[in-house]
Write a protein that holds these residues in place. Structure first.
Motif, mmCIF file in Angstrom:
data_model
loop_
_atom_site.group_PDB
_atom_site.id
_atom_site.type_symbol
_atom_site.label_atom_id
_atom_site.label_comp_id
_atom_site.label_asym_id
_atom_site.label_seq_id
_atom_site.Cartn_x
_atom_site.Cartn_y
_atom_site.Cartn_z
ATOM 1 N N PRO A 1 3.293 28.491 -20.658
ATOM 2 C CA PRO A 1 2.995 29.893 -20.947
ATOM 3 C C PRO A 1 1.500 30.176 -20.771
ATOM 4 O O PRO A 1 0.667 29.305 -21.018
ATOM 5 C CB PRO A 1 3.411 30.045 -22.406
ATOM 6 N N LYS A 2 1.197 31.374 -20.351
ATOM 7 C CA LYS A 2 -0.194 31.786 -20.171
ATOM 8 C C LYS A 2 -0.503 32.911 -21.141
ATOM 9 O O LYS A 2 0.308 33.805 -21.338
ATOM 10 C CB LYS A 2 -0.428 32.224 -18.726
ATOM 11 N N GLY A 3 -1.673 32.844 -21.736
ATOM 12 C CA GLY A 3 -2.088 33.863 -22.687
ATOM 13 C C GLY A 3 -2.762 35.030 -21.987
ATOM 14 O O GLY A 3 -3.735 34.842 -21.264
ATOM 15 N N ALA A 4 -2.229 36.222 -22.191
ATOM 16 C CA ALA A 4 -2.818 37.443 -21.653
ATOM 17 C C ALA A 4 -3.540 38.151 -22.793
ATOM 18 O O ALA A 4 -2.940 38.459 -23.820
ATOM 19 C CB ALA A 4 -1.739 38.345 -21.071
ATOM 20 N N VAL A 5 -4.833 38.383 -22.614
ATOM 21 C CA VAL A 5 -5.648 39.002 -23.659
ATOM 22 C C VAL A 5 -5.583 40.521 -23.505
ATOM 23 O O VAL A 5 -5.837 41.058 -22.428
ATOM 24 C CB VAL A 5 -7.110 38.515 -23.578
ATOM 25 N N LEU A 6 -5.237 41.193 -24.594
ATOM 26 C CA LEU A 6 -5.205 42.654 -24.617
ATOM 27 C C LEU A 6 -6.250 43.148 -25.608
ATOM 28 O O LEU A 6 -6.346 42.642 -26.728
ATOM 29 C CB LEU A 6 -3.821 43.159 -25.038
ATOM 30 N N SER A 7 -7.005 44.153 -25.204
ATOM 31 C CA SER A 7 -8.049 44.705 -26.067
ATOM 32 C C SER A 7 -7.470 45.793 -26.974
ATOM 33 O O SER A 7 -6.341 46.261 -26.786
ATOM 34 C CB SER A 7 -9.173 45.301 -25.217
ATOM 35 N N HIS A 8 -8.255 46.200 -27.947
ATOM 36 C CA HIS A 8 -7.859 47.309 -28.815
ATOM 37 C C HIS A 8 -7.647 48.573 -27.980
ATOM 38 O O HIS A 8 -6.730 49.342 -28.236
ATOM 39 C CB HIS A 8 -8.928 47.542 -29.889
ATOM 40 N N GLU A 9 -8.493 48.765 -26.978
ATOM 41 C CA GLU A 9 -8.350 49.932 -26.110
ATOM 42 C C GLU A 9 -7.046 49.871 -25.316
ATOM 43 O O GLU A 9 -6.369 50.887 -25.151
ATOM 44 C CB GLU A 9 -9.544 50.018 -25.162
ATOM 45 N N ASN A 10 -6.665 48.681 -24.825
ATOM 46 C CA ASN A 10 -5.379 48.522 -24.130
ATOM 47 C C ASN A 10 -4.240 49.014 -25.011
ATOM 48 O O ASN A 10 -3.370 49.783 -24.570
ATOM 49 C CB ASN A 10 -5.090 47.066 -23.784
ATOM 50 N N LEU A 11 -4.224 48.549 -26.260
ATOM 51 C CA LEU A 11 -3.138 48.900 -27.177
ATOM 52 C C LEU A 11 -3.159 50.377 -27.537
ATOM 53 O O LEU A 11 -2.106 51.014 -27.641
ATOM 54 C CB LEU A 11 -3.213 48.040 -28.432
ATOM 55 N N HIS A 12 -4.343 50.921 -27.714
ATOM 56 C CA HIS A 12 -4.467 52.346 -28.038
ATOM 57 C C HIS A 12 -3.899 53.200 -26.895
ATOM 58 O O HIS A 12 -3.104 54.116 -27.133
ATOM 59 C CB HIS A 12 -5.943 52.687 -28.291
ATOM 60 N N CYS A 13 -4.286 52.880 -25.679
ATOM 61 C CA CYS A 13 -3.793 53.647 -24.523
ATOM 62 C C CYS A 13 -2.292 53.499 -24.351
ATOM 63 O O CYS A 13 -1.600 54.473 -24.037
ATOM 64 C CB CYS A 13 -4.524 53.218 -23.257
#
Length: 194
Positions: free
Chosen positions: A151-163
């Motif tokens: 498995p590969k970890g994909a990093v999501l930012s707070h801005e990603n989640l907000h949008c």
């Protein structure tokens, strides 16, 4: 509360619980940039923990509760998780995975499980320290299924989640206070996190 219990929770109550969990996490030493793994079915404690971790500027690592202990250990090691929060029904597999990591990882369970600290108590009025969390900082590390390898970890930012949240609110037209949304897929999956 079990995921099968029917209950209503107000926004004020969930806000209070998030504050209490964030305060407890802070007391445990969780700081901005730390990784906290969560392995639970869809239940209020998953959301409390996720939002509390993010309120501290720390990073949530949702773990698929269907994985085998060696797969869980890989994600814990690869992500650098310093704490694992599980529901009691998943604690045995989590304990095996944690032991296989070869380093100390804190362990919290929603129920009574030998070797795990109890889930965070309800402390009325407890608040986490105020932390400035930049919107471009990491909020989640979501792991792929690993069907073509590890498995590969994909990093999501707070801005990603907000949008993503704003997009879903608009697409599903969730504008009225009486609107509800059923979250049927597991919270370790991006479809539900969004």
């Amino acid at each position: 509360m079990c995921s099968s219990d029917l209950a209503s929770v107000t926004w004020a109550q969930i806000h209070e619980r998030i504050g209490a969990v964030a305060a407890a996490l802070s007391e445990r030493g969780v700081r901005a940039g730390d990784r906290v793994a969560i392995m639970m079915t869809n239940r209020p404690e998953f959301l409390e923990t996720m939002f509390a971790v993010n309120a501290l500027g720390a990073i949530v690592v949702p773990v698929n509760f269907r994985l085998a202990p060696d797969e869980i250990a890989y994600i814990l090691t690869d992500s650098g998780a310093s704490l694992l929060v599980v529901e009691e029904a998943r604690a045995a597999a989590a304990a095996v995975a944690r032991a296989a990591c070869g380093r100390e990882i804190g362990f919290v369970s929603t129920g009574s499980f030998d070797g795990a600290d109890p889930y965070f108590p309800a402390v009325p009025g407890a608040d986490a320290p105020a932390v400035e969390v930049p919107e471009d900082s990491p909020a989640l590390i979501m792991y792929t299924s690993g069907t073509t390898g590890r498995p590969k970890g994909a990093v999501l930012s707070h801005e990603n989640l907000h949008c993503q949240s704003l997009t879903l609110i608009r697409a599903w037209r969730l504008f009225d206070d009486a609107e509800v949304n059923l979250c049927a897929s597991p919270l370790f999956h991006i479809a539900s996190i969004g």
